[in-house]
Design an enzyme around this catalytic site. Sequence first.
Site, PDB file in Angstrom:
ATOM      1  N   LYS A  39       0.807  -1.212   0.000  1.00  0.00           N
ATOM      2  CA  LYS A  39       0.000   0.000   0.000  1.00  0.00           C
ATOM      3  C   LYS A  39       0.847   1.273   0.000  1.00  0.00           C
ATOM      4  O   LYS A  39       0.358   2.355   0.281  1.00  0.00           O
ATOM      5  CB  LYS A  39      -0.961  -0.015   1.181  1.00  0.00           C
ATOM      6  CG  LYS A  39      -1.914  -1.215   1.121  1.00  0.00           C
ATOM      7  CD  LYS A  39      -3.043  -1.104   2.065  1.00  0.00           C
ATOM      8  CE  LYS A  39      -3.958  -2.304   2.021  1.00  0.00           C
ATOM      9  NZ  LYS A  39      -4.423  -2.718   0.725  1.00  0.00           N
ATOM     10  N   CYS A  40       2.093   1.142  -0.350  1.00  0.00           N
ATOM     11  CA  CYS A  40       3.032   2.261  -0.384  1.00  0.00           C
ATOM     12  C   CYS A  40       2.972   2.947  -1.751  1.00  0.00           C
ATOM     13  O   CYS A  40       2.783   2.291  -2.778  1.00  0.00           O
ATOM     14  CB  CYS A  40       4.448   1.744  -0.128  1.00  0.00           C
ATOM     15  SG  CYS A  40       5.728   3.001  -0.167  1.00  0.00           S
ATOM     16  N   GLY A  41       3.174   4.245  -1.760  1.00  0.00           N
ATOM     17  CA  GLY A  41       3.238   4.988  -3.015  1.00  0.00           C
ATOM     18  C   GLY A  41       4.398   4.554  -3.893  1.00  0.00           C
ATOM     19  O   GLY A  41       4.406   4.823  -5.098  1.00  0.00           O
ATOM     20  N   ALA A  43       5.109   1.402  -4.388  1.00  0.00           N
ATOM     21  CA  ALA A  43       4.813   0.036  -4.833  1.00  0.00           C
ATOM     22  C   ALA A  43       5.034  -0.187  -6.329  1.00  0.00           C
ATOM     23  O   ALA A  43       5.373  -1.307  -6.718  1.00  0.00           O
ATOM     24  CB  ALA A  43       3.397  -0.378  -4.429  1.00  0.00           C
TER      25      ALA A  43
END
Length: 166
Positions: A39-41, A43
């Site tokens: 869910k990281c930017g 990713a």
Amino acid sequence: MDTTDLPPVREIPFADASGAERTLSEFDGPVLVVNVASKCGLAPQYEQLEELQRTYGDRGFQVVGFPCNQFMGQEPGSMEQILEYCSTTWGVTFPVNDKIKVNGPKAHPLYKALKKTPDSHGKAGRVAWNFEKFLVLPDGTVTRFRPTQKPDDPEIVWRIEAALPR
């Protein structure tokens, strides 16, 4: 565990996604160790990591991912959910191992050892964020790349190519 008590970085055991014990020494060539989060930017770096794996994997290179939920809870899922996300969203074929901690007193021993390596600015210590990368060569030499340095950055590619057999 004090870092002075740690074995060489390629010999430190970790659990794969099924719980089996592994070490980086199982891979003959250079290994790019990355703490990942669905869910990281950052990713989209999964796609670039997979491209590195597909490009250099047959020459002995290996990407190894370690899910980590320490940065704003960006990897909250179960291992089953994480593996499903990686394969269906990004087509990941490289090993994504058991979820670990990379910072703090409960940091995994592998990361305790890796964090001793300074980055290109001479700064060692805490992992800054998701997708921090450590290139571990067969001789145990480690090069550190911060999260915003993309996996296909020319410096990373050059270091991988330089470590591969001709």
